[in-house]
Scaffold this active site. Structure first.
Site, PDB file in Angstrom:
ATOM      1  N   CYS A 131     -19.010  -1.101   8.122  1.00 59.12           N
ATOM      2  CA  CYS A 131     -19.380  -0.592   9.449  1.00 59.12           C
ATOM      3  C   CYS A 131     -20.653  -1.181  10.043  1.00 59.12           C
ATOM      4  O   CYS A 131     -20.607  -1.755  11.135  1.00 59.12           O
ATOM      5  CB  CYS A 131     -19.494   0.928   9.400  1.00 59.12           C
ATOM      6  SG  CYS A 131     -17.900   1.722   9.120  1.00 59.12           S
ATOM      7  N   GLU A 167     -17.936   6.039   3.047  1.00 53.83           N
ATOM      8  CA  GLU A 167     -17.217   5.776   1.808  1.00 53.83           C
ATOM      9  C   GLU A 167     -18.077   6.265   0.635  1.00 53.83           C
ATOM     10  O   GLU A 167     -19.294   6.177   0.670  1.00 53.83           O
ATOM     11  CB  GLU A 167     -16.943   4.280   1.663  1.00 53.83           C
ATOM     12  CG  GLU A 167     -15.880   3.809   2.635  1.00 53.83           C
ATOM     13  CD  GLU A 167     -15.763   2.304   2.717  1.00 53.83           C
ATOM     14  OE1 GLU A 167     -16.163   1.608   1.780  1.00 53.83           O
ATOM     15  OE2 GLU A 167     -15.265   1.831   3.751  1.00 53.83           O
ATOM     16  N   LYS A 207     -20.465   6.481  18.738  1.00 51.36           N
ATOM     17  CA  LYS A 207     -20.214   5.907  17.409  1.00 51.36           C
ATOM     18  C   LYS A 207     -21.048   4.642  17.186  1.00 51.36           C
ATOM     19  O   LYS A 207     -21.720   4.488  16.160  1.00 51.36           O
ATOM     20  CB  LYS A 207     -18.712   5.612  17.266  1.00 51.36           C
ATOM     21  CG  LYS A 207     -18.325   4.904  16.006  1.00 51.36           C
ATOM     22  CD  LYS A 207     -18.571   5.723  14.751  1.00 51.36           C
ATOM     23  CE  LYS A 207     -18.441   4.853  13.513  1.00 51.36           C
ATOM     24  NZ  LYS A 207     -18.627   5.573  12.286  1.00 51.36           N
ATOM     25  N   PHE A 243     -16.948   9.546  11.313  1.00 53.43           N
ATOM     26  CA  PHE A 243     -18.298   9.287  10.796  1.00 53.43           C
ATOM     27  C   PHE A 243     -18.375   9.355   9.277  1.00 53.43           C
ATOM     28  O   PHE A 243     -19.467   9.341   8.714  1.00 53.43           O
ATOM     29  CB  PHE A 243     -19.295  10.276  11.416  1.00 53.43           C
ATOM     30  CG  PHE A 243     -19.460  10.086  12.895  1.00 53.43           C
ATOM     31  CD1 PHE A 243     -20.387   9.176  13.385  1.00 53.43           C
ATOM     32  CD2 PHE A 243     -18.670  10.785  13.804  1.00 53.43           C
ATOM     33  CE1 PHE A 243     -20.522   8.972  14.752  1.00 53.43           C
ATOM     34  CE2 PHE A 243     -18.804  10.595  15.175  1.00 53.43           C
ATOM     35  CZ  PHE A 243     -19.742   9.674  15.653  1.00 53.43           C
ATOM     36  N   ASN A 274     -24.331   4.236  14.516  1.00 51.25           N
ATOM     37  CA  ASN A 274     -24.389   3.253  13.427  1.00 51.25           C
ATOM     38  C   ASN A 274     -25.542   2.276  13.617  1.00 51.25           C
ATOM     39  O   ASN A 274     -26.201   1.886  12.654  1.00 51.25           O
ATOM     40  CB  ASN A 274     -23.058   2.504  13.302  1.00 51.25           C
ATOM     41  CG  ASN A 274     -22.083   3.274  12.423  1.00 51.25           C
ATOM     42  OD1 ASN A 274     -22.428   4.337  11.898  1.00 51.25           O
ATOM     43  ND2 ASN A 274     -20.883   2.770  12.268  1.00 51.25           N
ATOM     44  N   LYS A 278       0.828  -1.202   0.000  1.00 51.17           N
ATOM     45  CA  LYS A 278       0.000   0.000   0.000  1.00 51.17           C
ATOM     46  C   LYS A 278       0.868   1.261   0.000  1.00 51.17           C
ATOM     47  O   LYS A 278       0.640   2.207  -0.751  1.00 51.17           O
ATOM     48  CB  LYS A 278      -0.855  -0.024   1.276  1.00 51.17           C
ATOM     49  CG  LYS A 278      -2.199   0.599   1.139  1.00 51.17           C
ATOM     50  CD  LYS A 278      -3.004   0.404   2.407  1.00 51.17           C
ATOM     51  CE  LYS A 278      -4.282  -0.331   2.147  1.00 51.17           C
ATOM     52  NZ  LYS A 278      -5.199  -0.363   3.266  1.00 51.17           N
ATOM     53  N   ARG A 310     -16.531  -5.202   1.596  1.00 44.97           N
ATOM     54  CA  ARG A 310     -16.786  -5.809   2.909  1.00 44.97           C
ATOM     55  C   ARG A 310     -18.293  -5.912   3.189  1.00 44.97           C
ATOM     56  O   ARG A 310     -19.001  -4.921   3.155  1.00 44.97           O
ATOM     57  CB  ARG A 310     -16.081  -5.013   4.003  1.00 44.97           C
ATOM     58  CG  ARG A 310     -14.574  -5.266   4.011  1.00 44.97           C
ATOM     59  CD  ARG A 310     -13.859  -4.427   5.036  1.00 44.97           C
ATOM     60  NE  ARG A 310     -13.698  -3.053   4.614  1.00 44.97           N
ATOM     61  CZ  ARG A 310     -13.017  -2.136   5.307  1.00 44.97           C
ATOM     62  NH1 ARG A 310     -12.443  -2.472   6.440  1.00 44.97           N
ATOM     63  NH2 ARG A 310     -12.907  -0.900   4.861  1.00 44.97           N
TER      64      ARG A 310
HETATM   65  P1  NAD Z   1      -9.061  -0.512   6.595  1.00 45.28           P
HETATM   66  O1  NAD Z   1      -9.026  -1.978   6.754  1.00 45.28           O
HETATM   67  O2  NAD Z   1      -9.401   0.058   5.258  1.00 45.28           O
HETATM   68  O3  NAD Z   1      -7.664   0.118   7.033  1.00 45.28           O
HETATM   69  C1  NAD Z   1      -6.942  -0.268   8.143  1.00 45.28           C
HETATM   70  C2  NAD Z   1      -5.467  -0.148   7.803  1.00 45.28           C
HETATM   71  O4  NAD Z   1      -4.699  -0.304   8.987  1.00 45.28           O
HETATM   72  C3  NAD Z   1      -4.965  -1.214   6.836  1.00 45.28           C
HETATM   73  O5  NAD Z   1      -4.369  -0.583   5.710  1.00 45.28           O
HETATM   74  C4  NAD Z   1      -3.925  -2.008   7.639  1.00 45.28           C
HETATM   75  O6  NAD Z   1      -2.864  -2.473   6.857  1.00 45.28           O
HETATM   76  C5  NAD Z   1      -3.489  -0.961   8.651  1.00 45.28           C
HETATM   77  N1  NAD Z   1      -2.888  -1.475   9.880  1.00 45.28           N
HETATM   78  C6  NAD Z   1      -3.339  -2.433  10.720  1.00 45.28           C
HETATM   79  N2  NAD Z   1      -2.514  -2.569  11.773  1.00 45.28           N
HETATM   80  C7  NAD Z   1      -1.512  -1.676  11.617  1.00 45.28           C
HETATM   81  C8  NAD Z   1      -0.366  -1.323  12.375  1.00 45.28           C
HETATM   82  N3  NAD Z   1      -0.069  -1.933  13.527  1.00 45.28           N
HETATM   83  N4  NAD Z   1       0.451  -0.375  11.907  1.00 45.28           N
HETATM   84  C9  NAD Z   1       0.183   0.254  10.742  1.00 45.28           C
HETATM   85  N5  NAD Z   1      -0.903  -0.025   9.989  1.00 45.28           N
HETATM   86  C10 NAD Z   1      -1.741  -0.976  10.408  1.00 45.28           C
HETATM   87  O7  NAD Z   1     -10.091   0.019   7.699  1.00 45.28           O
HETATM   88  P2  NAD Z   1     -11.033   1.309   7.621  1.00 45.28           P
HETATM   89  O8  NAD Z   1     -12.225   1.018   6.791  1.00 45.28           O
HETATM   90  O9  NAD Z   1     -10.199   2.498   7.305  1.00 45.28           O
HETATM   91  O10 NAD Z   1     -11.533   1.370   9.123  1.00 45.28           O
HETATM   92  C11 NAD Z   1     -10.662   1.725  10.173  1.00 45.28           C
HETATM   93  C12 NAD Z   1     -11.482   1.982  11.404  1.00 45.28           C
HETATM   94  O11 NAD Z   1     -12.344   3.108  11.185  1.00 45.28           O
HETATM   95  C13 NAD Z   1     -12.401   0.847  11.822  1.00 45.28           C
HETATM   96  O12 NAD Z   1     -12.490   0.807  13.216  1.00 45.28           O
HETATM   97  C14 NAD Z   1     -13.739   1.242  11.230  1.00 45.28           C
HETATM   98  O13 NAD Z   1     -14.831   0.691  11.935  1.00 45.28           O
HETATM   99  C15 NAD Z   1     -13.709   2.746  11.389  1.00 45.28           C
HETATM  100  N6  NAD Z   1     -14.537   3.474  10.431  1.00 45.28           N
HETATM  101  C16 NAD Z   1     -14.576   3.084   9.129  1.00 45.28           C
HETATM  102  C17 NAD Z   1     -15.337   3.805   8.216  1.00 45.28           C
HETATM  103  C18 NAD Z   1     -15.400   3.382   6.773  1.00 45.28           C
HETATM  104  O14 NAD Z   1     -16.281   3.867   6.070  1.00 45.28           O
HETATM  105  N7  NAD Z   1     -14.527   2.519   6.299  1.00 45.28           N
HETATM  106  C19 NAD Z   1     -16.047   4.933   8.640  1.00 45.28           C
HETATM  107  C20 NAD Z   1     -15.955   5.322   9.977  1.00 45.28           C
HETATM  108  C21 NAD Z   1     -15.192   4.583  10.870  1.00 45.28           C
END
Ligand code: NAD
Length: 433
Positions: free
Chosen positions: A260, A152, A204, A149, A208, A35, A328
């Site tokens: 989510c 995507e 949060k 919040f 949701n 990435k 997902r």
């Molecule tokens: P994601 O899976 O897209 O991204 C997570 C990233 O973290 C990955 O790229 C992974 O490689 C990296 N990662 C994991 N452990 C790591 C470490 N120790 N060091 C460095 N990088 C590390 O997840 P996301 O969709 O961005 O969601 C992240 C959080 O935000 C979750 O808790 C989710 O519930 C929350 N959230 C997501 C959304 C959404 O629309 N996707 C919206 C609001 C909140």
């Protein structure tokens, strides 16, 4: 300010790019080296409208730095955002916090001076308290909850124009720091809401779960509408015009999905179960959403009077919503393998390309052109409401064949389809057969 985002996924990358665009210097750290390599060579690893341009601009001006070197990101920053995934544990409904704790442990090991650590990941109530224990020997480390919040597909707009910014902390000083960080957004009208850390964590999940409840509610009302010859859109509009209810998240469709709602509804129930509190509403939302997948599948079985073998079924869109490549918990992940099991021949097109999730299915193929994928279809399932699916001349694309259109997003009207003599099913409306 110097900021470090740990986890450069949908949340970390969007927030990081937007913070950089607000003038901060942002280190985006990810342990997925592929990435980081992509980002450093100018390629955006996710599909999100406008993100690529924003990254390029801020990368060029050196406000946005991509690295796998956590130490560099952490030690150069004052505020560290944890944005790693918090999925549901395998064979359980509780939240897997391994990524969060691993990141915290790593920060502890490498940070040389006082840091402000902010959880942007969605984490169960009490996670901040547990993080505090990890840092207990580190003087003056502050742990803050600042749940994200953004949605995507609309992520840049959501981050830049949020309705509210929630900050939960047990230290008054941290509210000042966070307010300062978000000042440009607050000046544009975002409400800055402060509470204690556990409160922010719960806001949060509760938000949701409430939105998932709205979707599930209207999906059930849609089921009723189909039986009694009422148009569900009239119900959504009629209900939604009441400001106490609001019109958003009242559009029926397939089972809700995405990264989510499915995991956060389960996560909330699991949090409550530990406290012996029965969240019966959220539990029935989860159940209803699960049942909906089978209900839609049964309708497809009925369209073919259960004789699906060798029928050509086309999916238009497979992601859980438009303007994202995120698969997902998309409804298609259940529907396509189930139809494949029934020996249907599946083809699909998605504007974000082929999906590895279906690569093991022998009779499921990706067609890279929406104009070609529908040819000779027996059934077209309009799964995701991308703009490019809103004005298709189906008769022309399918070519001389009797086919059925199952519109899971109500993109077309019953009247339109009647005029075109297309056998048409949609959600919560009168059917044409
Ligand atoms: P994601 O899976 O897209 O991204 C997570 C990233 O973290 C990955 O790229 C992974 O490689 C990296 N990662 C994991 N452990 C790591 C470490 N120790 N060091 C460095 N990088 C590390 O997840 P996301 O969709 O961005 O969601 C992240 C959080 O935000 C979750 O808790 C989710 O519930 C929350 N959230 C997501 C959304 C959404 O629309 N996707 C919206 C609001 C909140």
């Amino acid at each position: 300010m110097n900021i470090c985002m740990i986890g450069t996924g949908y949340v970390g990358l969007v927030s990081g790019a937007c913070f950089a665009d607000m003038g901060h210097t942002v280190h985006c750290v990810d342990n997925n080296q592929e990435k980081i390599k992509k980002l450093n060579s100018g390629e955006c690893p996710i599909y999100e409208p406008g993100l690529n341009e924003l990254i390029k601009e801020n990368f060029r001006s050196k406000r946005l730095i991509f690295t796998s070197n956590l130490s560099e990101g952490v030690n150069k920053s004052d505020i560290i955002f944890i944005c790693v995934g918090t999925p549901t544990k395998k064979n359980s409904t509780s939240v897997d916090l391994n990524y969060v704790f691993k990141a915290a442990q790593e920060i502890k090991e490498i940070s040389k001076k006082r840091k402000i650590i902010v959880t942007k990941s969605t984490v169960p109530v009490g996670t901040g308290d547990m993080l505090e224990k990890i840092f207990k020997n580190r003087k003056k480390f502050i742990i803050i909850s600042n749940p994200e919040f953004l949605r995507e597909g609309d992520a840049l707009r959501d981050f830049r124009f949020p309705d509210r910014i929630i900050v939960g902390s047990n230290s008054a000083n941290s509210f000042k720091i966070m307010k300062n960080l978000y000042l440009p957004l607050i000046n544009k009208g975002a409400k800055f809401f402060t509470t204690n850390r556990r409160g922010a964590e719960l806001i949060k999940y509760a938000s949701n779960a409430f939105l998932a409840t709205k979707i599930t509610f209207i999906n059930e009302i849609a089921n009723l509408c189909e039986k009694i010859n009422i148009n569900v859109e009239d119900i959504s509009l009629g209900m939604g015009s009441d400001v106490r209810i609001g019109g958003r998240f009242l559009r029926p469709g397939p089972a809700y999905g995405g990264s989510c709602f499915p995991k956060d509804t389960k996560g909330l129930v699991s949090i409550a179960n530990k406290e012996r509190v029965d969240l019966s509403i959220v539990k029935s939302v989860i159940k209803s959403n699960h049942n909906r997948k089978y209900l839609l599948l049964k309708r497809i079985d009925d369209i073919f009077t259960k004789n699906i073998r060798n029928k050509k079924i086309v999916f238009l869109g497979v992601t859980f919503k438009p303007n994202t490549d995120d698969m997902r918990d998309a409804a298609s992940l259940f529907m396509i393998p189930e139809l494949h099991k029934r020996k249907a021949l599946i083809s699909y097109y998605d504007p974000t390309g082929e999906k590895k999730e279906f690569s093991s299915l022998k009779k499921c193929s990706y067609v890279s052109d929406v104009n070609k994928v529908c040819k000779n279809a027996d059934l077209i399932i309009l799964h995701t409401e991308w703009d490019e699916f809103k004005s298709i001349d189906f008769n022309k694309l399918v070519k001389n064949k009797k086919f059925t259109l199952y519109d899971l997003r109500n993109l077309y009207s019953v009247e339109q389809m009647r005029k075109k003599k297309i056998k048409y099913f949609s959600i919560g409306r009168t059917e044409i057969s």
